[in-house]
Scaffold this motif. Structure first.
Motif, PDB file in Angstrom:
ATOM      1  N   GLN A   1       0.838  -1.198   0.000  1.00  0.00           N
ATOM      2  CA  GLN A   1       0.000   0.000   0.000  1.00  0.00           C
ATOM      3  C   GLN A   1       0.876   1.254   0.000  1.00  0.00           C
ATOM      4  OE1 GLN A   1      -2.794  -0.018   3.258  1.00  0.00           O
ATOM      5  NE2 GLN A   1      -3.704  -1.956   2.628  1.00  0.00           N
ATOM      6  N   LYS A   2       1.971   1.210   0.747  1.00  0.00           N
ATOM      7  CA  LYS A   2       2.878   2.353   0.801  1.00  0.00           C
ATOM      8  C   LYS A   2       3.504   2.607  -0.571  1.00  0.00           C
ATOM      9  CE  LYS A   2       6.951   4.175   3.127  1.00  0.00           C
ATOM     10  NZ  LYS A   2       7.908   4.032   4.220  1.00  0.00           N
ATOM     11  N   ALA A   3       3.917   1.540  -1.238  1.00  0.00           N
ATOM     12  CA  ALA A   3       4.507   1.687  -2.573  1.00  0.00           C
ATOM     13  C   ALA A   3       3.491   2.301  -3.543  1.00  0.00           C
ATOM     14  CB  ALA A   3       4.992   0.339  -3.088  1.00  0.00           C
ATOM     15  N   THR A   4       2.246   1.872  -3.446  1.00  0.00           N
ATOM     16  CA  THR A   4       1.192   2.422  -4.297  1.00  0.00           C
ATOM     17  C   THR A   4       0.972   3.906  -3.993  1.00  0.00           C
ATOM     18  OG1 THR A   4       0.097   0.266  -4.417  1.00  0.00           O
ATOM     19  CG2 THR A   4      -1.233   2.191  -4.969  1.00  0.00           C
ATOM     20  N   LEU A   5       0.949   4.247  -2.707  1.00  0.00           N
ATOM     21  CA  LEU A   5       0.779   5.655  -2.321  1.00  0.00           C
ATOM     22  C   LEU A   5       1.934   6.510  -2.835  1.00  0.00           C
ATOM     23  CD1 LEU A   5      -0.618   5.601   1.335  1.00  0.00           C
ATOM     24  CD2 LEU A   5      -1.689   6.606  -0.672  1.00  0.00           C
ATOM     25  N   LEU A   6       3.146   5.995  -2.739  1.00  0.00           N
ATOM     26  CA  LEU A   6       4.310   6.743  -3.223  1.00  0.00           C
ATOM     27  C   LEU A   6       4.221   6.975  -4.731  1.00  0.00           C
ATOM     28  CD1 LEU A   6       7.159   5.135  -1.083  1.00  0.00           C
ATOM     29  CD2 LEU A   6       6.280   7.475  -0.919  1.00  0.00           C
ATOM     30  N   LYS A   7       3.755   5.963  -5.472  1.00  0.00           N
ATOM     31  CA  LYS A   7       3.568   6.132  -6.920  1.00  0.00           C
ATOM     32  C   LYS A   7       2.498   7.184  -7.193  1.00  0.00           C
ATOM     33  CE  LYS A   7       4.866   1.471  -8.330  1.00  0.00           C
ATOM     34  NZ  LYS A   7       4.376   0.189  -8.862  1.00  0.00           N
TER      35      LYS A   7
ATOM     36  N   ASP B   1       2.597  14.801  -8.152  1.00  0.00           N
ATOM     37  CA  ASP B   1       3.655  15.812  -8.300  1.00  0.00           C
ATOM     38  C   ASP B   1       3.877  16.159  -9.769  1.00  0.00           C
ATOM     39  OD1 ASP B   1       4.346  16.369  -5.667  1.00  0.00           O
ATOM     40  OD2 ASP B   1       5.842  14.774  -5.561  1.00  0.00           O
ATOM     41  N   ASN B   2       3.927  15.130 -10.605  1.00  0.00           N
ATOM     42  CA  ASN B   2       4.132  15.359 -12.044  1.00  0.00           C
ATOM     43  C   ASN B   2       2.980  16.147 -12.643  1.00  0.00           C
ATOM     44  OD1 ASN B   2       6.572  13.989 -12.008  1.00  0.00           O
ATOM     45  ND2 ASN B   2       5.666  12.039 -12.618  1.00  0.00           N
ATOM     46  N   GLU B   3       1.763  15.807 -12.241  1.00  0.00           N
ATOM     47  CA  GLU B   3       0.588  16.532 -12.727  1.00  0.00           C
ATOM     48  C   GLU B   3       0.644  17.999 -12.303  1.00  0.00           C
ATOM     49  OE1 GLU B   3      -4.277  16.470 -12.240  1.00  0.00           O
ATOM     50  OE2 GLU B   3      -3.128  14.724 -11.609  1.00  0.00           O
ATOM     51  N   ILE B   4       1.058  18.243 -11.070  1.00  0.00           N
ATOM     52  CA  ILE B   4       1.177  19.617 -10.575  1.00  0.00           C
ATOM     53  C   ILE B   4       2.220  20.392 -11.380  1.00  0.00           C
ATOM     54  CG2 ILE B   4       1.988  21.007  -8.611  1.00  0.00           C
ATOM     55  CD1 ILE B   4       0.571  18.906  -6.791  1.00  0.00           C
ATOM     56  N   LYS B   5       3.362  19.769 -11.634  1.00  0.00           N
ATOM     57  CA  LYS B   5       4.427  20.435 -12.401  1.00  0.00           C
ATOM     58  C   LYS B   5       3.965  20.744 -13.826  1.00  0.00           C
ATOM     59  CE  LYS B   5       8.245  18.343  -9.866  1.00  0.00           C
ATOM     60  NZ  LYS B   5       9.325  17.350  -9.909  1.00  0.00           N
ATOM     61  N   GLU B   6       3.329  19.747 -14.459  1.00  0.00           N
ATOM     62  CA  GLU B   6       2.875  19.954 -15.841  1.00  0.00           C
ATOM     63  C   GLU B   6       1.816  21.043 -15.911  1.00  0.00           C
ATOM     64  OE1 GLU B   6       1.510  16.130 -17.139  1.00  0.00           O
ATOM     65  OE2 GLU B   6       3.529  15.290 -17.201  1.00  0.00           O
ATOM     66  N   THR B   7       0.875  21.015 -14.996  1.00  0.00           N
ATOM     67  CA  THR B   7      -0.196  22.012 -14.993  1.00  0.00           C
ATOM     68  C   THR B   7       0.375  23.400 -14.740  1.00  0.00           C
ATOM     69  OG1 THR B   7      -1.752  20.342 -14.183  1.00  0.00           O
ATOM     70  CG2 THR B   7      -2.413  22.635 -13.969  1.00  0.00           C
TER      71      THR B   7
ATOM     72  N   GLN C   1      -0.467  12.345   1.124  1.00  0.00           N
ATOM     73  CA  GLN C   1       0.623  12.454   2.092  1.00  0.00           C
ATOM     74  C   GLN C   1       0.138  12.158   3.507  1.00  0.00           C
ATOM     75  OE1 GLN C   1       2.071  16.380   1.000  1.00  0.00           O
ATOM     76  NE2 GLN C   1       3.874  15.475   0.041  1.00  0.00           N
ATOM     77  N   ASN C   2      -1.079  12.585   3.835  1.00  0.00           N
ATOM     78  CA  ASN C   2      -1.647  12.256   5.146  1.00  0.00           C
ATOM     79  C   ASN C   2      -1.854  10.750   5.278  1.00  0.00           C
ATOM     80  OD1 ASN C   2      -1.697  14.942   5.944  1.00  0.00           O
ATOM     81  ND2 ASN C   2      -3.823  15.243   5.324  1.00  0.00           N
ATOM     82  N   ASN C   3      -2.353  10.128   4.208  1.00  0.00           N
ATOM     83  CA  ASN C   3      -2.527   8.677   4.216  1.00  0.00           C
ATOM     84  C   ASN C   3      -1.189   7.969   4.371  1.00  0.00           C
ATOM     85  OD1 ASN C   3      -5.266   9.029   3.848  1.00  0.00           O
ATOM     86  ND2 ASN C   3      -5.230   8.554   1.670  1.00  0.00           N
ATOM     87  N   LEU C   4      -0.167   8.485   3.693  1.00  0.00           N
ATOM     88  CA  LEU C   4       1.168   7.895   3.783  1.00  0.00           C
ATOM     89  C   LEU C   4       1.712   8.016   5.203  1.00  0.00           C
ATOM     90  CD1 LEU C   4       3.591   6.587   2.349  1.00  0.00           C
ATOM     91  CD2 LEU C   4       4.407   8.897   1.842  1.00  0.00           C
ATOM     92  N   SER C   5       1.502   9.155   5.805  1.00  0.00           N
ATOM     93  CA  SER C   5       1.960   9.377   7.177  1.00  0.00           C
ATOM     94  C   SER C   5       1.284   8.393   8.132  1.00  0.00           C
ATOM     95  CB  SER C   5       1.626  10.804   7.571  1.00  0.00           C
ATOM     96  OG  SER C   5       2.540  11.327   8.445  1.00  0.00           O
ATOM     97  N   SER C   6      -0.014   8.244   7.973  1.00  0.00           N
ATOM     98  CA  SER C   6      -0.774   7.303   8.796  1.00  0.00           C
ATOM     99  C   SER C   6      -0.295   5.873   8.575  1.00  0.00           C
ATOM    100  CB  SER C   6      -2.259   7.422   8.463  1.00  0.00           C
ATOM    101  OG  SER C   6      -3.000   6.449   9.137  1.00  0.00           O
TER     102      SER C   6
END
Length: 129
Positions: free
Chosen positions: A32-38, A44-50, A99-104
């Motif tokens: 689940q963590k690996a999926t969240l990181l992806k 992040d990529n979407e934010i940069k492109e936009t 990020q909140n989900n990842l932290s949890s």
């Protein structure tokens, strides 16, 4: 005395099953963590492109170019910029949620590691009589 020996054997089988279950659960959490990181990387990529696209549209809507560009195109750019800014806000909110989900999830993994470590130390340190 024989009864205690059998109880110990069944107890060890139970412990092995418990540790196996905990390790399997830990593996699921790590997946689940690996999926969240992806997902965070994708966000992040979407934010940069936009952001880059918004910058491009704002640059092309520069008032210095208005004399050479039809007004209709500029209005289209302005509408598109507003639309992209909304998308950008949504992307930031999604990233924050991820990020909140990842932290949890990290806390749960650490807690599980602690349980596994403490339990194995506790049960492995017991002497068999």
């Amino acid at each position: 005395m024989i009864q205690y020996k059998h109880m110990f054997c069944f107890g060890m089988v139970g412990l092995i099953m418990m540790f196996t279950y905990l390790e399997k659960y830990k593996d699921e959490l790590l997946e689940q963590k690996a999926t969240l990181l992806k997902d965070i990387t994708s966000c992040d990529n979407e934010i940069k492109e936009t952001t880059k696209f918004i910058e491009y549209l704002e640059e092309s809507s520069d008032p210095n170019y208005e004399a050479f560009t039809p007004r209709k195109v500029n209005m289209h750019h302005k509408d598109k910029i507003e639309e992209l800014k909304t998308v950008l806000k949504e992307s930031f909110a999604k990233k924050e949620s991820l990020q909140n989900n990842l932290s949890s999830l990290d806390e749960r993994i650490e807690e599980l590691n602690s349980v596994i470590r403490n339990s194995s130390d506790h049960y492995l340190s017991k002497e068999v009589y």
